[in-house]
Scaffold this motif. Sequence first.
Motif, PDB file in Angstrom:
ATOM      1  N   GLY A 145     -27.566 -45.575 -42.745  1.00  0.00           N
ATOM      2  CA  GLY A 145     -26.487 -45.712 -41.113  1.00  0.00           C
ATOM      3  C   GLY A 145     -25.095 -44.978 -41.866  1.00  0.00           C
ATOM      4  O   GLY A 145     -24.344 -43.845 -40.986  1.00  0.00           O
ATOM      5  N   HIS A 146     -24.610 -45.038 -43.016  1.00  0.00           N
ATOM      6  CA  HIS A 146     -23.371 -44.666 -42.751  1.00  0.00           C
ATOM      7  C   HIS A 146     -23.098 -43.505 -43.490  1.00  0.00           C
ATOM      8  O   HIS A 146     -22.212 -43.088 -42.959  1.00  0.00           O
ATOM      9  CB  HIS A 146     -22.541 -45.573 -44.171  1.00  0.00           C
ATOM     10  CG  HIS A 146     -21.356 -46.435 -43.585  1.00  0.00           C
ATOM     11  ND1 HIS A 146     -20.955 -47.349 -43.013  1.00  0.00           N
ATOM     12  CD2 HIS A 146     -20.571 -45.921 -45.057  1.00  0.00           C
ATOM     13  CE1 HIS A 146     -19.606 -47.337 -42.948  1.00  0.00           C
ATOM     14  NE2 HIS A 146     -19.031 -47.224 -43.833  1.00  0.00           N
ATOM     15  N   ASP A 147     -24.254 -42.940 -43.853  1.00  0.00           N
ATOM     16  CA  ASP A 147     -23.903 -41.412 -44.448  1.00  0.00           C
ATOM     17  C   ASP A 147     -24.420 -40.393 -43.785  1.00  0.00           C
ATOM     18  O   ASP A 147     -24.306 -39.639 -43.525  1.00  0.00           O
ATOM     19  CB  ASP A 147     -24.070 -41.742 -45.879  1.00  0.00           C
ATOM     20  CG  ASP A 147     -23.594 -42.275 -47.226  1.00  0.00           C
ATOM     21  OD1 ASP A 147     -22.214 -42.757 -46.435  1.00  0.00           O
ATOM     22  OD2 ASP A 147     -24.132 -42.762 -48.142  1.00  0.00           O
ATOM     23  N   GLU A 148     -25.968 -41.173 -43.050  1.00  0.00           N
ATOM     24  CA  GLU A 148     -26.043 -39.872 -42.521  1.00  0.00           C
ATOM     25  C   GLU A 148     -26.765 -40.620 -41.189  1.00  0.00           C
ATOM     26  O   GLU A 148     -27.246 -41.305 -40.402  1.00  0.00           O
ATOM     27  CB  GLU A 148     -28.037 -40.182 -43.014  1.00  0.00           C
ATOM     28  CG  GLU A 148     -27.925 -39.355 -44.245  1.00  0.00           C
ATOM     29  CD  GLU A 148     -27.373 -38.181 -44.713  1.00  0.00           C
ATOM     30  OE1 GLU A 148     -27.978 -37.213 -43.817  1.00  0.00           O
ATOM     31  OE2 GLU A 148     -27.087 -37.916 -46.387  1.00  0.00           O
ATOM     32  N   PRO A 149     -27.095 -39.840 -40.105  1.00  0.00           N
ATOM     33  CA  PRO A 149     -27.613 -40.187 -38.267  1.00  0.00           C
ATOM     34  C   PRO A 149     -28.239 -41.077 -38.286  1.00  0.00           C
ATOM     35  O   PRO A 149     -29.576 -41.567 -39.182  1.00  0.00           O
ATOM     36  CB  PRO A 149     -28.132 -39.413 -38.253  1.00  0.00           C
ATOM     37  CG  PRO A 149     -27.799 -37.966 -38.449  1.00  0.00           C
ATOM     38  CD  PRO A 149     -27.197 -38.062 -39.562  1.00  0.00           C
ATOM     39  N   GLY A 150     -27.476 -42.088 -37.732  1.00  0.00           N
ATOM     40  CA  GLY A 150     -28.151 -43.982 -37.850  1.00  0.00           C
ATOM     41  C   GLY A 150     -27.464 -44.991 -38.013  1.00  0.00           C
ATOM     42  O   GLY A 150     -26.236 -44.883 -36.506  1.00  0.00           O
ATOM     43  N   GLY A 151     -27.391 -45.767 -37.976  1.00  0.00           N
ATOM     44  CA  GLY A 151     -26.660 -46.737 -37.459  1.00  0.00           C
ATOM     45  C   GLY A 151     -27.274 -48.309 -36.839  1.00  0.00           C
ATOM     46  O   GLY A 151     -28.344 -48.036 -36.553  1.00  0.00           O
ATOM     47  N   GLY A 152     -26.502 -49.155 -37.005  1.00  0.00           N
ATOM     48  CA  GLY A 152     -26.750 -51.189 -36.230  1.00  0.00           C
ATOM     49  C   GLY A 152     -27.721 -50.108 -34.944  1.00  0.00           C
ATOM     50  O   GLY A 152     -28.513 -51.322 -34.442  1.00  0.00           O
ATOM     51  N   PHE A 153     -26.848 -49.536 -34.148  1.00  0.00           N
ATOM     52  CA  PHE A 153     -26.803 -49.531 -32.522  1.00  0.00           C
ATOM     53  C   PHE A 153     -28.479 -48.506 -32.615  1.00  0.00           C
ATOM     54  O   PHE A 153     -29.302 -49.420 -31.437  1.00  0.00           O
ATOM     55  CB  PHE A 153     -26.054 -49.104 -32.397  1.00  0.00           C
ATOM     56  CG  PHE A 153     -26.007 -49.063 -30.645  1.00  0.00           C
ATOM     57  CD1 PHE A 153     -25.490 -49.935 -29.950  1.00  0.00           C
ATOM     58  CD2 PHE A 153     -26.316 -48.304 -30.332  1.00  0.00           C
ATOM     59  CE1 PHE A 153     -26.135 -49.921 -28.589  1.00  0.00           C
ATOM     60  CE2 PHE A 153     -26.526 -47.281 -28.338  1.00  0.00           C
ATOM     61  CZ  PHE A 153     -26.089 -49.150 -27.599  1.00  0.00           C
ATOM     62  N   ILE A 154     -28.422 -48.078 -33.209  1.00  0.00           N
ATOM     63  CA  ILE A 154     -29.310 -47.102 -32.902  1.00  0.00           C
ATOM     64  C   ILE A 154     -31.260 -47.200 -33.472  1.00  0.00           C
ATOM     65  O   ILE A 154     -31.515 -47.740 -32.586  1.00  0.00           O
ATOM     66  CB  ILE A 154     -29.418 -45.802 -33.693  1.00  0.00           C
ATOM     67  CG1 ILE A 154     -28.589 -44.903 -32.953  1.00  0.00           C
ATOM     68  CG2 ILE A 154     -30.754 -44.990 -33.707  1.00  0.00           C
ATOM     69  CD1 ILE A 154     -28.034 -43.570 -34.127  1.00  0.00           C
TER      70      ILE A 154
ATOM     71  N   PRO B 215     -18.850 -54.000 -43.777  1.00  0.00           N
ATOM     72  CA  PRO B 215     -19.049 -52.801 -42.403  1.00  0.00           C
ATOM     73  C   PRO B 215     -20.295 -53.151 -42.725  1.00  0.00           C
ATOM     74  O   PRO B 215     -21.901 -53.011 -41.714  1.00  0.00           O
ATOM     75  CB  PRO B 215     -19.034 -51.733 -42.955  1.00  0.00           C
ATOM     76  CG  PRO B 215     -17.468 -51.973 -44.207  1.00  0.00           C
ATOM     77  CD  PRO B 215     -18.227 -53.144 -45.098  1.00  0.00           C
TER      78      PRO B 215
ATOM     79  N   PHE C   7     -21.569 -56.201 -41.204  1.00  0.00           N
ATOM     80  CA  PHE C   7     -21.128 -55.971 -39.408  1.00  0.00           C
ATOM     81  C   PHE C   7     -22.318 -55.286 -38.599  1.00  0.00           C
ATOM     82  O   PHE C   7     -22.821 -55.081 -37.575  1.00  0.00           O
ATOM     83  CB  PHE C   7     -19.981 -54.866 -39.335  1.00  0.00           C
ATOM     84  CG  PHE C   7     -19.122 -54.987 -38.303  1.00  0.00           C
ATOM     85  CD1 PHE C   7     -18.762 -55.720 -37.684  1.00  0.00           C
ATOM     86  CD2 PHE C   7     -19.348 -53.913 -37.338  1.00  0.00           C
ATOM     87  CE1 PHE C   7     -18.218 -56.259 -36.202  1.00  0.00           C
ATOM     88  CE2 PHE C   7     -18.794 -53.773 -35.835  1.00  0.00           C
ATOM     89  CZ  PHE C   7     -18.625 -54.716 -35.857  1.00  0.00           C
ATOM     90  N   ASP C   8     -22.627 -54.040 -39.559  1.00  0.00           N
ATOM     91  CA  ASP C   8     -24.224 -53.218 -39.029  1.00  0.00           C
ATOM     92  C   ASP C   8     -25.215 -54.128 -38.127  1.00  0.00           C
ATOM     93  O   ASP C   8     -25.839 -53.894 -37.717  1.00  0.00           O
ATOM     94  CB  ASP C   8     -24.118 -52.186 -39.628  1.00  0.00           C
ATOM     95  CG  ASP C   8     -24.638 -50.140 -38.882  1.00  0.00           C
ATOM     96  OD1 ASP C   8     -24.024 -50.771 -37.610  1.00  0.00           O
ATOM     97  OD2 ASP C   8     -24.388 -49.781 -39.883  1.00  0.00           O
TER      98      ASP C   8
END
Lengths: 768, 149
Positions: free
Chosen positions: B30-39, B114, B117-118
Amino acid sequence: MLLAVLSGFLLAIAAPWLCPLFKDRVGWFMALLPASLFLYFASMLPEVAAHGPQVVEYSWFPALGITLNFLIDGLSLMFALLISGIGTFILIYAGGYLKGHPDLARFYVLILSFMASMMGLVLSENLITLFVFWELTSITSYLLIGFNHEDPAARRSALQGLFVTVAGGLALLAGLIMLGTVAGTYSLSEILNSGEALQDHGLFTAILLCILAGCFTKSAQVPLHFWLPNAMAAPTPVSAYLHSATMVKAGVYLLARLNPAFGEAELWTLMLCLFGGLTMFTGAFMALTHTGLKKMLAYSTIMALGTLVMLIGIGTPTAMIAFACFLFGHSLYKGALFMVAGILDHETGTKDVAAMGGLRGLMPYTAIFAAIAALSLAGLPPLFGFVAKELMLEAVLEAPLLQNLLLVLAVGAGVCVMVVAAVIAIKPFYGPLKPTPKDPHEAPPSMLAGPVVLATLSLLFGLLLFIPESLLIEPVVAAVYGEPVAVSLSLWHGINLPLMLSGLVLLLGIGVFLFWSRIQPQIAILREFLGRFGPEAGYFKIMEGLTKGATWQTSVLQNGKMGNYMIVLVLTTFMLTGYTLMERQGLRLWLDLGGSQVHEWMVAVLLVMAGGVASLTSSRLGAVASMGVLGFSVALVFILFSAPDLGITQVLVETLTVILLVLVLFRLPGFVRLSSTYERVRDAVVALFAGAVVTLLVLAVIEIQYFESISAFHIENSVTLGYGRNIVNVILVDFRALDTLGEIFVLALAAIGVYSMIKFRPEAKEKS
Amino acid sequence: MKSNTLILQTAAIYITPLQLLFSVFLLLRGHDEPGGGFIAGLMASSAFVLYMFSYGVTATRNLFKIVPVDMLALGLILGMISGLPAMFLGQPFLQAQWWDIPLLGDATLKLSTPLIFDIGVYLAVIGTTLMIVVALMESETDHPSGNGD
């Protein structure tokens, strides 16, 4: 210094564990803290007396200009000494008074928290910090008045005290914020030096009135004095400490504190003299009309508070010396008398003086020290109270305004207080022994310690005036007056007007005392009249109105109909938004559609169609499905305009929403038409209105740029500062992580809310 | 509510783990490409929801090693904890901290607050969604007739 203020809170946290540990001795142990604080502050006395005020600095919210600075000068030190000194005896006393009480631990938690709050209040150098502690004292006071929480009267009194003081507190907050804005600083020592600039400012009158409202409610000035006698529902140690020696003096403290900046203003002098004078007389007179010991003392406290306010208002050097002496003297004798009242109540089981008598033989020490304290209350030589009262009369004689009125009020109050003092010192202890609910005997040492020491000090300081003179009184006067004043106290001033007035007061007082029991019936009638038409009746009317207003408002705004809530929310939001849009920007109806492509048009048409179907279909499932189509089309828009993160989120959220809706759908009753045509048309109009506003807003947004976009910052710094190439994610977890943290807490709250709505229903309870 | 379709049940056995795996992938990249904790959290939730639709709520409950409400709490705690290292270093709460841990060869492991956190966000989102869905599903089984109140 920070530790000195906060140690009370720390000990309060530990109190529940200490109570079972020390059992009956816990009072003595707890008292070690205020005793050591007393010594700590006392050790500062010579320094302050010699070198003037000192500021101890701690940073708290540097960004908001809120510091945890402490100002140590004569005034704050005197208060700190009173709080810790009297606090020591109160804690010991409470150990005896509440011995074996099941809630003793709770009592110590509250009273220690109170002590720490009060300490913070008087030592704060910053207006905001001061206010925080101010409110803390109100809250702890509320909990302490309502200590016997099973008694509805105690709860009612507690609530009354809270309402009155907190309403004043709100006014005070407004006043302090205005003061801070006008002065450009929240620092007290800087504000005190900018008095003239303040008084020339247009907001000065508003500031003054707001601050006075706060101080007058806290310090129980007429006509808002009624909460204080009712607060006597608290256990006696609380009454002695909060509602006599310390908390109620917070208002007086703030007035004295601000006097150097405000004292020049005529309005200040007028208000303080008028309200202080009236309070002084009302308090003294009302004390006369009661036979309950604690009520009498409570009203005489109101008298003292009024006197102090009046003396600040008079504002001459003599008045300031009188203020300092009266403040000090009152705390000594009133603390002692309250503890005596508690002893009598504790040992005899009644609070009514008329029901007691002849206790002298059974409680010799109590009788002696009650007499000494009462003499100080009456203002007779050679006690410290006499010095204070003489100075007070002298100050009144040089009052700049309302001199005659104040003089009459002062003499009248003096007579009443004389009678009250005589009643307290004589009625319970002399005459024939009367039967009381309990078998009286002498109080235990823990309960006697306070009255003995405080009454002795009243006598000692009266005889050895040079001790308090330069060490205590002089720094206080310097702080309140704004510049140093030479103080020389003496018992004998020669035969002058104040002394003659005192003599007059004494004679009249003895006269009234002799007829005291005979005039009680007439006074009772008067009291009933006041109960019906006095300020307290007004308070009840206001509270009643408030309840009625709340009922009406709830029936209008929260009638349990979802549609109603939605309409209120939607209309409020969009009317305000629409108004702001028109006001700031005006209409823009033109949209450049050049360059749009066919597939974009298709998505747009899909969106509109899905929206139309969702609102017109008569099938629930159909509505949910078309809402889903709507959502996925929006996701498509995001993806078309290169926002993949938003697109993915939208798709997932949409999926889950549809699932949730379908789940809920099964729980709803069949689709029937419950609303009238009128309601449907109304809802349609509101919905169209909201849609129109949003459309106009979106059209307008295209060309508005109020602030420079921060996108550039994010794009630039995402890799260098956030070490991430996905800007959205870097914003979420790094740049604005605090927002996200807040959001996941909101999520959690929402989950708990939904969970409890589904799980904890009445029918579910029946089953288990 | 439980579906008795063989197709859905068979598919769920394969899709649910894949979806979960994919959600972890989304989380980590998620930090570099689309994505992350929420998704990623939403993706993981929908994996469980799929399973729930196929095999019912009781079977899904048995699948959890941690119950949703604890997952939610754990997520919040992780979110809070990730802010603490900065405070110990005298920086503002939540200021990001990065540690590069060298692995075998040239590879390094980028660990950071982070990321913690994510993960917290990820768990909080799963916890919230599942808490609500499970509660709804269970109330469904409580009242098979579906009568409202």
